[in-house]
Design an enzyme around this catalytic site. Structure first.
Site, mmCIF file in Angstrom:
data_model
loop_
_atom_site.group_PDB
_atom_site.id
_atom_site.type_symbol
_atom_site.label_atom_id
_atom_site.label_comp_id
_atom_site.label_asym_id
_atom_site.label_seq_id
_atom_site.Cartn_x
_atom_site.Cartn_y
_atom_site.Cartn_z
ATOM 1 N N ALA A 1 94.673 -34.313 -38.540
ATOM 2 C CA ALA A 1 94.637 -34.100 -39.991
ATOM 3 C C ALA A 1 94.728 -32.623 -40.411
ATOM 4 O O ALA A 1 95.602 -32.257 -41.204
ATOM 5 C CB ALA A 1 93.386 -34.768 -40.565
ATOM 6 N N ASP B 1 90.403 -38.574 -40.783
ATOM 7 C CA ASP B 1 91.640 -38.294 -41.515
ATOM 8 C C ASP B 1 91.419 -38.316 -43.013
ATOM 9 O O ASP B 1 92.145 -37.668 -43.761
ATOM 10 C CB ASP B 1 92.728 -39.292 -41.116
ATOM 11 C CG ASP B 1 93.164 -39.002 -39.691
ATOM 12 O OD1 ASP B 1 92.501 -39.493 -38.761
ATOM 13 O OD2 ASP B 1 94.125 -38.239 -39.517
#
Ligand code: MRU
Length: 351
Positions: free
Chosen positions: A56, A240
């Site tokens: 991420a 994420d």
């Protein structure tokens, strides 16, 4: 890769080269250490979509540099209005849907350009450099905070790759493990394979080997058995996207690990910078889960690994409910046993 002085922290996957973005190509690890040169925004978007760069925070940073390339490309076409950056921003954000860091970083770049009122690649490069520096600093802070939660002598299990390869450097969950290892607090580090793309097998244990942190690899389906035997006290994972109530999207398999962890009394730590927290969504049901190509499940390394013609379902993230999480560690502080409102309160109190 830029070497650092710390033998337990040697990798840097993203490097701006003045006129192009250099990425350590994670599709080729661990067999080959090769780099990819991205000279335009479409190349950066493709590198993100195809997982040359992944994780991420790392895709957010790559997206930020993609906006710098978009700015230079616009000027070279004679387009000086900030509107010229809107379409490249959309292209970058569309490259992967689940990790909010990508949209967060690209939007921050677009807002900086809008505030300036002109396309200025030098000013945008300073903004991208700031995003990268903030990520590295956040990771080091989370490393300290998370390591402090782990009792000396503990074994830990991690999933996917959340290390230097997934960030500006140092890592989130793997940063906590790096810090705890350096402080002598860990008895053992276990890494799950992370089917189907094998981020654990191909990346995490490679990264830990580079950084001289001993680790043991297990297949995903061995994790509950590992926990049942009492070898680990913490499951330490990244994220994420974290919804306002603490529900956390992370690599597929995190949910079943968290369920097993609760069953066996293993604590669950989610480690992520505040840029991963999405207060605009109340809970995890609003998180879009990326579905990827069936071939990631049915083939590996060019070889079929499943019966010919079989269909496969390949969601690459899942959502762990906040109720299964013992601690969310951000660079702004730790939320234990998250309740709705806790993350917002932390972010407001520390803004
Ligand atoms: O598909 P990937 O490899 O990008 O998925 C990565 C993860 O799920 C990580 O756990 C997450 O992005 C945190 S990385 C610090």
């Amino acid at each position: 890769m830029t070497p650092t002085a710390d033998p337990h922290d040697t990798l840097r996957p993203i490097a701006w080269q003045g006129d192009h973005l250099r990425l350590l190509d994670q599709r080729r690890l661990p067999g080959e250490v090769v780099h990819l040169a991205c000279r335009g925004v479409d190349e950066v978007a493709a590198a993100i979509h195809d997982l040359a760069v992944r994780g991420a925070p790392a895709i957010g940073i790559a997206g930020a540099w993609g906006m710098v390339l978009a700015a230079s490309q616009a000027l070279s076409r004679g387009e000086t209005g900030v509107d010229a950056l809107e379409a490249p921003a959309r292209t970058l954000i569309a490259a992967r849907p689940t990790a909010v860091n990508l949209a967060w970083a690209v939007t921050r770049m677009l807002q900086a350009a809008r505030a300036a009122g002109v396309i200025d690649p030098t000013a945008l490069a300073a903004q991208a450099r700031a995003i990268e520096a903030e990520d590295l600093a956040a990771n080091r802070r989370m490393g300290e905070l998370g390591a402090g939660l782990i009792a000396p002598g503990s074994g830990v299990l991690t999933h996917c790759n959340t290390g230097s390869l997934a960030t500006a450097g140092f890592g989130t969950a793997l940063g906590v493990i790096r810090s705890a290892w350096s402080a002598g607090r860990l008895s053992a580090v276990y890494a799950s394979e992370t089917r189907p793309w094998l981020q654990g097998a191909r990346l995490t244990v490679w990264e830990l080997a580079q950084d001289r942190i001993p680790a043991t690899l297990l297949v995903d389906s061995a994790a509950a058995h590992l926990m049942a035997g009492g070898a680990v006290r913490w499951l330490v994972v990244g994220a994420d996207r974290i919804a306002a109530n603490g529900d956390t999207a992370n690599k597929i398999g995190t949910l079943q690990l968290a369920i097993a962890a609760r069953h066996f009394g293993v604590k669950v730590m989610v480690v992520a910078p505040s840029s991963t927290v999405d207060l605009s969504i109340a809970d995890g049901s609003a998180i879009e889960i990326e579905l990827r190509d069936e071939a990631e499940v049915t083939r590996f390394g060019g070889q079929a690994t499943a019966a010919a013609g079989v269909r496969a379902w390949n969601p690459v993230f899942d959502v762990t409910p906040a109720g299964l999480i013992d601690a969310i560690v951000t660079e702004r502080g730790v939320v234990e046993r998250p309740q709705p409102g806790d993350l917002a309160a932390l972010l407001v109190a520390t803004s």
